[in-house]
Write an enzyme that holds these catalytic residues in place. Structure first.
Site, PDB file in Angstrom:
ATOM      1  N   CYS A 121       0.850  -1.194   0.000  1.00  0.00           N
ATOM      2  CA  CYS A 121       0.000   0.000   0.000  1.00  0.00           C
ATOM      3  C   CYS A 121       0.886   1.244   0.000  1.00  0.00           C
ATOM      4  O   CYS A 121       1.626   1.489   0.956  1.00  0.00           O
ATOM      5  CB  CYS A 121      -0.918  -0.008   1.220  1.00  0.00           C
ATOM      6  SG  CYS A 121      -1.890   1.494   1.433  1.00  0.00           S
ATOM      7  N   CYS A 124      -0.036   3.670   2.842  1.00  0.00           N
ATOM      8  CA  CYS A 124       0.461   3.213   4.144  1.00  0.00           C
ATOM      9  C   CYS A 124       1.950   3.529   4.301  1.00  0.00           C
ATOM     10  O   CYS A 124       2.394   3.957   5.374  1.00  0.00           O
ATOM     11  CB  CYS A 124       0.224   1.717   4.292  1.00  0.00           C
ATOM     12  SG  CYS A 124      -1.508   1.203   4.116  1.00  0.00           S
TER      13      CYS A 124
END
Length: 299
Positions: A121, A124
């Site tokens: 991600c 993230c």
């Protein structure tokens, strides 16, 4: 005849005699010689020296291709993954569903933030350094990291379908809030932290996950998690249920009310074990009805 033989041997006939022989010998030496290499005769321009032909020996083992242990350790060194960089003492990664439940239960009244992330991600990864910075500024807050790729089944049972995702927990209140934010919307995270960080006294043990979530984790066959629903506490027979109403209960035809006088209440009416006490409050006069556990509630 002699001259022809001399010419064949490489000598040059000269009136000087010996001088001609010497020149012939020099010419013979300068002529290409023939040597045997690998079973065949080949011509070479080597001038009369010794020629050694054989297999080539390998060099000494000082230049061996084997690398030293130090070099191998440097080459195979493990690189740190991005979610492991910058971790603070109050940050750790969750290993299993049982670990998550135990961490929330044992946190007591401490604020706990659960961070759901994925190694692939991009949001993230961009947000991780700021989360580490916030954790360093708030050492009294516990940060739990849940790797979505390693715990997909657990995240599915907890209804986590967007990343990055955060959940705030505290004591007996359980889950305070849950939301998703990115590096651009980090203000949402800071506002939630400022709202829920102040110390609050919560009565009772830490709640942690909702009971529905615990049952979902226990029903998940991919997880080694067991949960037994705790029975609800049953009040004892001596306990009474207090019901406040503005109208007195209707009396049965066969029952005769028993009126008791006391110093605190003007009158106490007992109807088949049900006590009716007049009371006065901010909204006016009313009645308090005390029903024993064995009797059904009176509406």
């Amino acid at each position: 005849m002699a001259a022809a033989q001399a010419m064949a041997k490489g000598s040059i006939v000269s009136p000087c005699g010996n001088l001609g022989r010497r020149r012939g010998a020099v010419a013979a030496r300068m002529a290409p010689s023939t040597v045997r290499i690998g079973g065949s005769w080949r011509k070479t321009a080597f001038l009369g020296g010794r020629l050694a032909v054989g297999t080539r020996k390998s060099r000494s083992g000082s230049r061996s291709l084997m690398a030293s242990p130090v070099q191998m350790n440097l080459a195979i060194g493990k690189s740190m993954r991005w979610w492991e960089k910058g971790l603070q003492p109050n940050m750790r990664e969750v290993e299993s569903a049982q670990d998550l439940v135990a961490s929330l239960t044992n946190a007591g009244n401490q604020l706990v933030i659960v961070d759901f992330f994925s190694p692939g991600c991009g949001g993230c990864r961009a947000l991780h350094p700021k989360i580490c910075q916030i954790a360093e500024q708030n050492p009294d807050v516990l940060f739990l990291q849940v790797n979505y790729e390693e715990h997909k089944s657990m995240c599915y049972s907890l209804h986590v379908h967007v990343l990055p995702f955060f959940r705030f927990y505290r004591g007996a209140q359980g889950k305070l809030c849950s939301f998703s934010c990115t590096n651009a919307t980090i203000k949402k995270f800071r506002d939630a932290l400022a709202k829920h960080k102040p110390d609050r006294c919560s009565l009772g043990p830490a709640k942690g996950l909702e009971e529905s979530e615990l049952l979902a984790l226990a029903a998940n066959k991919d997880l080694q998690f067991t949960y037994t629903k705790m029975p609800e506490p049953v009040p004892s027979g001596d306990a009474a249920i207090e019901v406040i109403t503005s109208e007195p209960p209707k009396q049965p035809a066969s029952a005769k009310p028993l009126v008791r006088q006391s110093s605190q209440e003007s009158s106490v009416v007992v109807l088949g074990g049900v006590q009716v006490v007049p009371c006065h409050g901010s909204k006016g006069a009313g009645f308090k009805i005390f029903i024993p556990e064995a009797c059904p509630p009176v509406l």
